[in-house]
Motif scaffolding. Structure first.
Motif, mmCIF file in Angstrom:
data_model
loop_
_atom_site.group_PDB
_atom_site.id
_atom_site.type_symbol
_atom_site.label_atom_id
_atom_site.label_comp_id
_atom_site.label_asym_id
_atom_site.label_seq_id
_atom_site.Cartn_x
_atom_site.Cartn_y
_atom_site.Cartn_z
ATOM 1 N N VAL A 1 18.502 0.325 -10.776
ATOM 2 C CA VAL A 1 18.969 -0.960 -10.226
ATOM 3 C C VAL A 1 18.118 -1.286 -9.000
ATOM 4 O O VAL A 1 18.019 -0.479 -8.077
ATOM 5 C CB VAL A 1 20.454 -0.864 -9.820
ATOM 6 N N VAL A 2 17.504 -2.470 -9.012
ATOM 7 C CA VAL A 2 16.616 -2.855 -7.913
ATOM 8 C C VAL A 2 17.167 -4.086 -7.205
ATOM 9 O O VAL A 2 17.439 -5.114 -7.838
ATOM 10 C CB VAL A 2 15.185 -3.152 -8.429
ATOM 11 N N LEU A 3 17.338 -3.977 -5.906
ATOM 12 C CA LEU A 3 17.686 -5.125 -5.063
ATOM 13 C C LEU A 3 16.395 -5.666 -4.480
ATOM 14 O O LEU A 3 15.703 -4.961 -3.747
ATOM 15 C CB LEU A 3 18.627 -4.687 -3.930
ATOM 16 N N SER A 4 16.070 -6.908 -4.839
ATOM 17 C CA SER A 4 14.814 -7.491 -4.368
ATOM 18 C C SER A 4 15.054 -8.680 -3.455
ATOM 19 O O SER A 4 15.745 -9.636 -3.828
ATOM 20 C CB SER A 4 13.964 -7.959 -5.561
ATOM 21 N N TRP A 5 14.456 -8.620 -2.272
ATOM 22 C CA TRP A 5 14.413 -9.784 -1.386
ATOM 23 C C TRP A 5 13.598 -10.869 -2.094
ATOM 24 O O TRP A 5 12.680 -10.577 -2.869
ATOM 25 C CB TRP A 5 13.730 -9.377 -0.076
ATOM 26 N N ALA A 6 13.941 -12.132 -1.862
ATOM 27 C CA ALA A 6 13.174 -13.266 -2.391
ATOM 28 C C ALA A 6 13.178 -14.366 -1.326
ATOM 29 O O ALA A 6 14.079 -14.409 -0.483
ATOM 30 C CB ALA A 6 13.796 -13.765 -3.687
ATOM 31 N N TYR B 1 8.276 -0.966 -0.482
ATOM 32 C CA TYR B 1 7.794 -2.254 0.017
ATOM 33 C C TYR B 1 6.934 -3.016 -0.999
ATOM 34 O O TYR B 1 6.717 -4.211 -0.842
ATOM 35 C CB TYR B 1 7.014 -2.044 1.320
ATOM 36 N N ASP B 2 6.439 -2.300 -2.012
ATOM 37 C CA ASP B 2 5.635 -2.944 -3.056
ATOM 38 C C ASP B 2 6.593 -3.409 -4.160
ATOM 39 O O ASP B 2 7.123 -2.591 -4.919
ATOM 40 C CB ASP B 2 4.622 -1.925 -3.592
ATOM 41 N N GLN B 3 6.798 -4.720 -4.242
ATOM 42 C CA GLN B 3 7.801 -5.245 -5.176
ATOM 43 C C GLN B 3 7.479 -4.876 -6.627
ATOM 44 O O GLN B 3 8.367 -4.504 -7.393
ATOM 45 C CB GLN B 3 7.907 -6.768 -5.022
ATOM 46 N N MET B 4 6.203 -4.979 -7.014
ATOM 47 C CA MET B 4 5.839 -4.668 -8.403
ATOM 48 C C MET B 4 6.135 -3.207 -8.738
ATOM 49 O O MET B 4 6.624 -2.893 -9.825
ATOM 50 C CB MET B 4 4.356 -4.977 -8.650
ATOM 51 N N LYS B 5 5.837 -2.333 -7.779
ATOM 52 C CA LYS B 5 6.104 -0.907 -7.989
ATOM 53 C C LYS B 5 7.623 -0.671 -8.126
ATOM 54 O O LYS B 5 8.075 0.095 -8.980
ATOM 55 C CB LYS B 5 5.560 -0.113 -6.800
ATOM 56 N N PHE C 1 5.429 -16.327 1.245
ATOM 57 C CA PHE C 1 6.062 -15.216 0.520
ATOM 58 C C PHE C 1 6.396 -15.618 -0.924
ATOM 59 O O PHE C 1 7.229 -14.995 -1.567
ATOM 60 C CB PHE C 1 7.334 -14.766 1.251
ATOM 61 N N SER C 2 5.720 -16.672 -1.409
ATOM 62 C CA SER C 2 6.076 -17.201 -2.741
ATOM 63 C C SER C 2 5.855 -16.167 -3.843
ATOM 64 O O SER C 2 6.489 -16.237 -4.905
ATOM 65 C CB SER C 2 5.307 -18.485 -3.035
ATOM 66 N N GLU C 3 4.997 -15.173 -3.603
ATOM 67 C CA GLU C 3 4.784 -14.155 -4.650
ATOM 68 C C GLU C 3 6.010 -13.263 -4.837
ATOM 69 O O GLU C 3 6.109 -12.521 -5.816
ATOM 70 C CB GLU C 3 3.517 -13.318 -4.369
ATOM 71 N N TRP C 4 6.967 -13.354 -3.895
ATOM 72 C CA TRP C 4 8.210 -12.571 -4.022
ATOM 73 C C TRP C 4 9.238 -13.266 -4.920
ATOM 74 O O TRP C 4 10.253 -12.668 -5.294
ATOM 75 C CB TRP C 4 8.832 -12.296 -2.649
ATOM 76 N N THR D 1 13.709 -3.439 -2.393
ATOM 77 C CA THR D 1 12.353 -3.872 -2.074
ATOM 78 C C THR D 1 12.395 -5.165 -1.264
ATOM 79 O O THR D 1 13.171 -6.086 -1.576
ATOM 80 C CB THR D 1 11.487 -4.022 -3.355
ATOM 81 N N HIS D 2 11.598 -5.190 -0.208
ATOM 82 C CA HIS D 2 11.534 -6.376 0.666
ATOM 83 C C HIS D 2 10.268 -6.296 1.508
ATOM 84 O O HIS D 2 9.689 -5.214 1.664
ATOM 85 C CB HIS D 2 12.781 -6.452 1.568
ATOM 86 N N PRO D 3 9.840 -7.413 2.072
ATOM 87 C CA PRO D 3 8.687 -7.354 2.980
ATOM 88 C C PRO D 3 9.064 -6.593 4.250
ATOM 89 O O PRO D 3 10.248 -6.535 4.612
ATOM 90 C CB PRO D 3 8.414 -8.835 3.300
ATOM 91 N N GLU D 4 8.074 -6.065 4.922
ATOM 92 C CA GLU D 4 8.360 -5.343 6.172
ATOM 93 C C GLU D 4 9.009 -6.295 7.173
ATOM 94 O O GLU D 4 8.662 -7.473 7.253
ATOM 95 C CB GLU D 4 7.064 -4.760 6.736
ATOM 96 N N GLY D 5 9.984 -5.787 7.904
ATOM 97 C CA GLY D 5 10.709 -6.591 8.898
ATOM 98 C C GLY D 5 12.112 -6.961 8.427
ATOM 99 O O GLY D 5 12.952 -7.357 9.226
ATOM 100 N N TYR D 6 12.348 -6.841 7.109
ATOM 101 C CA TYR D 6 13.666 -7.204 6.560
ATOM 102 C C TYR D 6 14.542 -5.977 6.280
ATOM 103 O O TYR D 6 15.459 -6.035 5.451
ATOM 104 C CB TYR D 6 13.493 -8.036 5.285
ATOM 105 N N GLU D 7 14.288 -4.862 6.972
ATOM 106 C CA GLU D 7 15.062 -3.638 6.767
ATOM 107 C C GLU D 7 16.543 -3.904 7.047
ATOM 108 O O GLU D 7 16.901 -4.463 8.093
ATOM 109 C CB GLU D 7 14.556 -2.526 7.702
ATOM 110 N N LEU D 8 17.388 -3.495 6.103
ATOM 111 C CA LEU D 8 18.838 -3.692 6.261
ATOM 112 C C LEU D 8 19.420 -2.633 7.193
ATOM 113 O O LEU D 8 18.812 -1.582 7.419
ATOM 114 C CB LEU D 8 19.516 -3.624 4.884
ATOM 115 N N ASP D 9 20.597 -2.926 7.714
ATOM 116 C CA ASP D 9 21.217 -2.030 8.696
ATOM 117 C C ASP D 9 21.511 -0.663 8.068
ATOM 118 O O ASP D 9 22.106 -0.589 6.983
ATOM 119 C CB ASP D 9 22.522 -2.663 9.202
ATOM 120 N N PRO D 10 21.143 0.412 8.759
ATOM 121 C CA PRO D 10 21.345 1.765 8.200
ATOM 122 C C PRO D 10 22.787 2.058 7.815
ATOM 123 O O PRO D 10 23.027 2.872 6.921
ATOM 124 C CB PRO D 10 20.894 2.691 9.338
ATOM 125 N N GLN D 11 23.767 1.411 8.454
ATOM 126 C CA GLN D 11 25.161 1.695 8.081
ATOM 127 C C GLN D 11 25.438 1.318 6.630
ATOM 128 O O GLN D 11 26.387 1.809 6.026
ATOM 129 C CB GLN D 11 26.151 0.991 9.009
#
Ligand code: CP
Length: 348
Positions: free
Chosen positions: A188-193, A246-250, A284-287, A227-237
């Motif tokens: 299951v992949v959660l992807s930022w867009a 960080y590589d969406q395709m991967k 960020f349109s490639e996302w 997966t998300h671009p750098e800077g969008y890290e979610l809260d550790p809690q």
């Protein structure tokens, strides 16, 4: 259950899924449980799915329902303590909340992040006042940081689809039936867009929290990747224990479920950026989730909580494909809400 906020509030996930399937088989099975009981649904923000599905859930349980749009017809509410109330805000939340509690047995509240203060949002200032002063069980209908009714519905949907080998044509848009070979342990992949406006982190926070719990908490488990671009890290809690790629395709390689969602900067690495869209979203349109990314998946199902901006978050062809399950996912909001309200009624 006195509060429904986190995955821990629902207890054993396999048991919760079993209850969801029981409700799905007969959604009126507990009709007598809510007789002469009232659910109050309070909205500080707009809603389509949450409003309708939660109201339907309460009706499934035989409850009466009161819906209040705070910004339409009620007195304008002051939420800060210590303020001299000389503005257009005529009533304080500290009186309004216990008054609301007088007229119902359960309270659901929707109150989004305000992005004025990360501390206030992440301390859940509004919802915690409802817990403290309403005298009623409180369920979160999307708060500043969580959307548990959505995440529970998402888990139910994954459970329903994870072992399917036949993908039928999309009931709305057609397409060709395909055969897919499910992974024993679905990925299951959660992807930022991208998105033009700043959106809260409530949906990805809860989705991550529930998926991490499901990694070991449901039969067969699952593998969860964000997966998300750098800077969008979610809260550790919410994301401790999750793999971040960080590589969406991967990240998409071999995936069985793609869950697309935008969120604004959570301010984890740079608190000053909290609630911001970082840079120009056009860059960020490639996302945007499209055929290019879906091609490297295991014929993955596409999910989104809705509402969704087409060709921003996801392309038309992906959301209209036979593997798009956004409508059954939304339908499961009624099921997750019915289970949660049932549990709350049972513990009154
Ligand atoms: N997914 C969801 O909560 O939809 P609404 O905002 O329309 O309620």
């Amino acid at each position: 259950m006195k509060v429904f906020q986190h995955v821990s509030d629902i207890g054993n996930l396999q048991q919760a899924l079993a209850e969801a399937m029981e409700i799905k088989a007969d959604r009126y099975k507990y009709q007598s449980l809510g007789k002469n009981k009232t659910a109050m649904l309070i909205f500080f923000n707009n809603s389509l799915r949450t409003r309708l599905s939660t109201q339907k859930a309460a009706m499934n349980l035989g409850m009466n329902v009161i819906v209040l749009d705070v910004n339409q017809g009620a007195w304008k509410l002051e939420t800060e303590r210590g303020v001299i109330m000389e503005s257009d805000k005529s009533e304080h939340l500290l009186e309004a909340i216990p008054v609301m509690g007088c007229y119902c047995d359960l309270i659901g509240v929707r109150s989004f992040a305000r992005f004025e203060s990360r501390k206030d949002d992440y301390e859940e200032q509004i919802l915690n006042q409802f817990i403290k002063y309403s005298g009623r069980p409180v369920f979160f209908m999307e708060s500043a940081t969580v959307h548990p009714l959505q995440a529970f519905a998402d888990l139910i949907t994954i459970e329903e689809y994870k072992n399917r080998t036949k993908v039928e044509p999309n009931p709305l848009f057609g397409g060709e039936a395909i055969t897919r070979v499910p992974n024993k342990r679905p990925k299951v992949v959660l992807s930022w867009a991208p998105h033009p406006k700043a959106l809260p982190q409530a949906v990805p926070n809860s989705f991550a929290e529930w998926m991490i719990a499901a990694q070991t908490g449901i039969e067969g488990g699952l593998d969860f990747v964000i997966t998300h671009p750098e800077g969008y890290e979610l809260d550790p809690q919410f994301v401790a224990g999750a793999k971040v790629e960080y590589d969406q395709m991967k990240a998409f390689e071999g995936a069985d479920f793609i869950y697309a969602k935008n969120w604004s900067c959570p301010g984890v690495t740079r608190p000053a950026d909290y609630g911001k869209v970082l840079g120009d979203y056009h860059d960020f349109s490639e996302w945007t989730v499209g055929a290019r990314q879906m091609a490297v998946t295991n014929n993955a199902y596409f999910m989104h909580c809705l509402p969704v901006r087409r060709n921003m978050i996801v392309t038309d062809d992906v959301i209209e494909a036979p593997t798009s399950i956004v409508i059954p996912e939304a339908a499961n909001r009624e099921i997750s809400a019915t289970v949660v309200l049932k549990r709350m009624l049972q513990s009154l």
